[in-house]
Design a protein around this motif. Structure first.
Motif, PDB file in Angstrom:
ATOM      1  N   LEU A 138       0.956  -1.354  -0.079  1.00 18.21           N
ATOM      2  CA  LEU A 138       0.192   0.028   0.058  1.00 18.21           C
ATOM      3  C   LEU A 138       0.641   1.242   0.007  1.00 18.21           C
ATOM      4  O   LEU A 138       0.314   2.365   0.115  1.00 18.21           O
ATOM      5  CB  LEU A 138      -1.104  -0.123   1.249  1.00 18.21           C
ATOM      6  CG  LEU A 138      -1.698  -1.049   1.342  1.00 18.21           C
ATOM      7  CD1 LEU A 138      -2.629  -1.284   2.659  1.00 18.21           C
ATOM      8  CD2 LEU A 138      -2.909  -1.379   0.325  1.00 18.21           C
ATOM      9  N   SER A 139       2.009   1.258  -0.029  1.00 15.29           N
ATOM     10  CA  SER A 139       2.845   2.388   0.127  1.00 15.29           C
ATOM     11  C   SER A 139       3.288   3.107  -1.281  1.00 15.29           C
ATOM     12  O   SER A 139       2.921   2.371  -2.527  1.00 15.29           O
ATOM     13  CB  SER A 139       4.414   1.918   0.583  1.00 15.29           C
ATOM     14  OG  SER A 139       5.131   1.291  -0.272  1.00 15.29           O
ATOM     15  N   ASP A 187       1.720   4.622   3.912  1.00 16.22           N
ATOM     16  CA  ASP A 187       0.522   4.229   2.986  1.00 16.22           C
ATOM     17  C   ASP A 187       0.440   5.411   2.147  1.00 16.22           C
ATOM     18  O   ASP A 187       0.234   6.386   2.630  1.00 16.22           O
ATOM     19  CB  ASP A 187      -0.735   4.017   3.931  1.00 16.22           C
ATOM     20  CG  ASP A 187      -2.181   3.587   3.300  1.00 16.22           C
ATOM     21  OD1 ASP A 187      -2.037   3.966   1.914  1.00 16.22           O
ATOM     22  OD2 ASP A 187      -2.886   3.035   3.997  1.00 16.22           O
TER      23      ASP A 187
END
Length: 184
Positions: free
Chosen positions: A29-30, A175
């Protein structure tokens, strides 16, 4: 392969032109899901409340063009089957998880004029673009409603200063989803 448009011939990119990017992103999710972990700084951006895609995307390109020496830009259009790839008969290059992109060597003006509408809204920007010197990268994955950026800390600061860009700095392991937005 070259293609014609606007009275000019444009070079279509090959896998060699994106080899520095292909296979270099991470899963998760980064921001490094869309931008390889090779840059000094990272950011995400999306149109602020009440600002249209055209004004937002013009501001993004103006900031980037203002701090990039004159050179070609690579413009990448993801072939989703539902969105304009500008050159529908051009060969594709595979990026991320084997997603097909049409990659064209052009510039900032073409980034703002060649298509109308993408998966994030009505704006013209390509789904992926970077200058020939690879000093920065802009990438929006097909299922995100925001755009990711990697480049220098100075460029992130410049993007953050423009209220039409609505950028926020993120760390490479943070995130990437901006506050107030949700994943599709």
């Amino acid at each position: 392969m070259d293609v014609d448009r606007d009275g000019r011939t444009w070079r279509i990119g090959t896998p060699d032109d994106v080899a520095w990017l292909a296979g270099q992103t991470t899963q998760g999710l980064s921001v490094t899901t869309a931008i390889p972990p090779v840059f000094d700084a990272y950011a995400t951006f999306h149109p602020p409340e009440g600002v249209g895609f055209d004004a937002h995307e013009r501001a993004v390109v103006d900031v980037l063009a203002g701090c990039t020496p004159e050179q070609p830009w690579w413009l990448g259009y993801l072939d989703t089957g539902a969105h304009d790839v500008v050159f529908p008969h051009a060969p594709r290059v595979s990026l991320y998880w084997d997603y097909p992109y049409v990659l064209v060597e052009a510039g900032p003006e073409q980034a703002l004029t060649w298509r109308s509408g993408h998966m994030r809204g009505d704006g013209p920007l390509p789904d992926l673009f970077f200058p020939a010197d690879r000093s920065w990268l802009v990438s929006a994955l097909w299922d995100d409603t925001w755009t990711d950026f990697g480049g220098s800390a100075d460029m992130v600061a410049r993007l953050r200063r423009d209220p039409l860009v609505n950028a926020r700095a993120v760390g490479p392991d943070e995130d990437a989803c901006p506050p107030g937005l949700t994943r599709e």
